[in-house]
Design a protein around this motif. Structure first.
Motif, PDB file in Angstrom:
ATOM      1  N   LYS A  13       0.786  -1.320   0.116  1.00 46.02           N
ATOM      2  CA  LYS A  13      -0.024   0.080   0.109  1.00 46.02           C
ATOM      3  C   LYS A  13       0.794   1.456   0.034  1.00 46.02           C
ATOM      4  CE  LYS A  13      -3.982  -2.264   0.393  1.00 46.02           C
ATOM      5  NZ  LYS A  13      -4.635  -2.323  -0.471  1.00 46.02           N
ATOM      6  N   VAL A  14       2.286   1.106   0.162  1.00 47.58           N
ATOM      7  CA  VAL A  14       3.089   2.514   0.325  1.00 47.58           C
ATOM      8  C   VAL A  14       3.150   3.168  -1.057  1.00 47.58           C
ATOM      9  CG1 VAL A  14       5.502   3.007   0.942  1.00 47.58           C
ATOM     10  CG2 VAL A  14       4.228   1.533   2.259  1.00 47.58           C
ATOM     11  N   LEU A  15       3.357   2.444  -1.953  1.00 49.90           N
ATOM     12  CA  LEU A  15       3.665   3.073  -3.570  1.00 49.90           C
ATOM     13  C   LEU A  15       2.403   3.011  -4.132  1.00 49.90           C
ATOM     14  CD1 LEU A  15       7.009   1.077  -4.510  1.00 49.90           C
ATOM     15  CD2 LEU A  15       6.492   3.417  -4.026  1.00 49.90           C
ATOM     16  N   CYS A  16       2.001   4.244  -4.401  1.00 53.80           N
ATOM     17  CA  CYS A  16       0.564   4.523  -5.129  1.00 53.80           C
ATOM     18  C   CYS A  16       0.748   4.523  -6.547  1.00 53.80           C
ATOM     19  CB  CYS A  16       0.055   5.925  -4.437  1.00 53.80           C
ATOM     20  SG  CYS A  16      -1.591   6.289  -5.057  1.00 53.80           S
ATOM     21  N   GLU A  17       0.193   3.541  -7.217  1.00 56.00           N
ATOM     22  CA  GLU A  17       0.228   3.313  -8.421  1.00 56.00           C
ATOM     23  C   GLU A  17      -0.598   4.480  -9.492  1.00 56.00           C
ATOM     24  OE1 GLU A  17      -0.225  -1.029  -9.754  1.00 56.00           O
ATOM     25  OE2 GLU A  17      -0.192  -1.283  -7.890  1.00 56.00           O
ATOM     26  N   LYS A  18      -1.536   4.842  -8.816  1.00 52.59           N
ATOM     27  CA  LYS A  18      -2.281   5.892  -9.562  1.00 52.59           C
ATOM     28  C   LYS A  18      -1.793   7.414  -9.512  1.00 52.59           C
ATOM     29  CE  LYS A  18      -5.037   7.385  -5.489  1.00 52.59           C
ATOM     30  NZ  LYS A  18      -6.505   7.024  -5.024  1.00 52.59           N
ATOM     31  N   SER A  19      -0.678   7.476  -8.815  1.00 46.15           N
ATOM     32  CA  SER A  19       0.256   8.654  -9.007  1.00 46.15           C
ATOM     33  C   SER A  19       1.569   8.533  -9.657  1.00 46.15           C
ATOM     34  CB  SER A  19       0.363   9.170  -7.394  1.00 46.15           C
ATOM     35  OG  SER A  19      -0.509   9.157  -6.748  1.00 46.15           O
ATOM     36  N   VAL A  30      10.479  16.068 -17.693  1.00 43.89           N
ATOM     37  CA  VAL A  30      11.766  16.414 -16.796  1.00 43.89           C
ATOM     38  C   VAL A  30      11.736  15.588 -15.573  1.00 43.89           C
ATOM     39  CG1 VAL A  30      11.505  18.744 -17.783  1.00 43.89           C
ATOM     40  CG2 VAL A  30      10.088  18.164 -15.766  1.00 43.89           C
ATOM     41  N   GLY A  31      10.845  14.892 -15.141  1.00 44.95           N
ATOM     42  CA  GLY A  31      10.987  13.819 -14.271  1.00 44.95           C
ATOM     43  C   GLY A  31       9.694  12.985 -13.900  1.00 44.95           C
ATOM     44  N   PHE A  32       9.687  12.440 -12.905  1.00 42.41           N
ATOM     45  CA  PHE A  32       8.364  11.748 -12.623  1.00 42.41           C
ATOM     46  C   PHE A  32       7.697  11.826 -11.257  1.00 42.41           C
ATOM     47  CE2 PHE A  32      11.731   8.806 -11.284  1.00 42.41           C
ATOM     48  CZ  PHE A  32      11.031   8.085 -10.384  1.00 42.41           C
ATOM     49  N   ASN A  33       6.364  11.620 -11.028  1.00 39.57           N
ATOM     50  CA  ASN A  33       5.825  11.546  -9.609  1.00 39.57           C
ATOM     51  C   ASN A  33       5.507  10.113  -8.984  1.00 39.57           C
ATOM     52  OD1 ASN A  33       4.211  13.519  -7.728  1.00 39.57           O
ATOM     53  ND2 ASN A  33       3.118  11.960  -8.031  1.00 39.57           N
ATOM     54  N   LEU A  34       5.771  10.181  -7.943  1.00 36.80           N
ATOM     55  CA  LEU A  34       5.719   8.677  -7.099  1.00 36.80           C
ATOM     56  C   LEU A  34       4.692   9.262  -5.835  1.00 36.80           C
ATOM     57  CD1 LEU A  34       6.357   6.000  -7.129  1.00 36.80           C
ATOM     58  CD2 LEU A  34       8.469   6.199  -6.076  1.00 36.80           C
ATOM     59  N   GLY A  35       3.509   8.458  -5.776  1.00 32.05           N
ATOM     60  CA  GLY A  35       2.639   8.865  -4.617  1.00 32.05           C
ATOM     61  C   GLY A  35       3.101   7.854  -3.307  1.00 32.05           C
ATOM     62  N   LEU A  36       3.208   8.442  -2.062  1.00 25.45           N
ATOM     63  CA  LEU A  36       3.748   7.611  -1.181  1.00 25.45           C
ATOM     64  C   LEU A  36       2.699   7.609   0.006  1.00 25.45           C
ATOM     65  CD1 LEU A  36       7.375   9.014  -0.748  1.00 25.45           C
ATOM     66  CD2 LEU A  36       6.656   6.995  -2.130  1.00 25.45           C
ATOM     67  N   ASN A  92      -3.130  10.619   4.187  1.00 31.10           N
ATOM     68  CA  ASN A  92      -2.714  11.814   3.167  1.00 31.10           C
ATOM     69  C   ASN A  92      -1.665  10.937   2.338  1.00 31.10           C
ATOM     70  OD1 ASN A  92      -4.404  13.347   4.584  1.00 31.10           O
ATOM     71  ND2 ASN A  92      -2.785  14.632   5.143  1.00 31.10           N
ATOM     72  N   THR A  93      -1.529  11.265   0.973  1.00 36.80           N
ATOM     73  CA  THR A  93      -0.683  10.619   0.025  1.00 36.80           C
ATOM     74  C   THR A  93       0.343  11.807  -0.191  1.00 36.80           C
ATOM     75  OG1 THR A  93      -2.344   9.133  -0.899  1.00 36.80           O
ATOM     76  CG2 THR A  93      -0.010   9.796  -2.250  1.00 36.80           C
ATOM     77  N   ALA A  94       1.717  11.495   0.323  1.00 36.77           N
ATOM     78  CA  ALA A  94       2.644  12.376  -0.099  1.00 36.77           C
ATOM     79  C   ALA A  94       3.181  11.951  -1.423  1.00 36.77           C
ATOM     80  CB  ALA A  94       3.787  12.345   0.920  1.00 36.77           C
TER      81      ALA A  94
END
Length: 151
Positions: A13-19, A30-36, A92-94
Motif C-alpha cells: 500500500k506504500v507505493l501509490c500506482e495511480k500517482s 523533466v521527471g516523474f511523480n511517485l505517490g507515497l 494523506n498521500t505524499a
C-alpha cells in the motif's frame, strides 16, 4: 539515533500506482511523480523521516533530484529533518517528484527505502524505535492523458 527496526506489513500500500506518472515542462518530460502512503497506524511529523531513497529498474536515483510534496508544499530531502510542524497523516498521500528527465512508458521496478523514527517509541534521550516502511513494486507509468504538466 535509531535503536530498533520494525518492519511493517501492508508494504504493497506504500507505493501509490495511480500517482506514478511523468512530469512535463513545455511538453518535454523533466521527471516523474511517485505517490507515497504511510503503512503505520499513526501519522507522523515529516521531521521523523530518517531515510528516503528510490531505485527504478535497479538504479539508485540521487536525493538531490527529489522534491517531497505534502500539504501543498514542496521540500528538498535535506529540509525534511527540520519540518517539525509538517504532519503526514495516515490518510494523506505524499508525493515524491524526481527530476531525472522522466521515465519511458511501460512497466518499471520501483523500490522505495523509507525509514522513520517513531516519536511514540522513545527508549532513552535521542534513542527511538525506527520503522522500516520500505516497499518494492512493479508499476506501470500512466499514459499521457493522465500526466502532470507544470508551468
Amino acid at each position: 539515533m535509531p535503536t530498533v527496526f520494525i518492519k511493517l506489513g501492508f508494504d504493497n500500500k506504500v507505493l501509490c500506482e495511480k500517482s506514478f506518472r511523468n512530469i512535463y515542462l513545455n511538453e518535454v518530460p523533466v521527471g516523474f511523480n511517485l505517490g507515497l502512503n504511510l503503512n503505520y497506524y499513526r501519522g507522523l511529523h515529516v521531521s521523523c523521516i530518517e531515510k528516503l531513497e528510490v531505485k527504478v529498474d535497479g538504479e539508485i536515483l540521487p536525493e538531490h533530484l527529489y522534491l517531497f510534496c505534502i500539504n501543498g508544499k514542496k521540500f528538498s530531502i535535506s529540509q525534511l529533518k527540520d519540518l517539525y510542524a509538517e504532519f503526514w497523516g495516515i490518510k494523506n498521500t505524499a508525493n515524491l517528484e524526481i527530476y531525472n528527465n522522466g521515465l519511458s512508458e511501460g512497466e518499471h521496478d520501483v523500490e522505495l527505502t523509507l525509514h522513520f523514527r517513531s516519536p511514540y517509541m522513545k527508549f532513552a534521550p535521542r534513542f527511538y524505535g525506527t520503522i522500516d516502511s520500505s516497499s518494492r513494486k512493479k508499476m506501470t507509468l500512466l499514459t499521457n492523458k493522465q500526466e502532470v504538466h507544470i508551468q
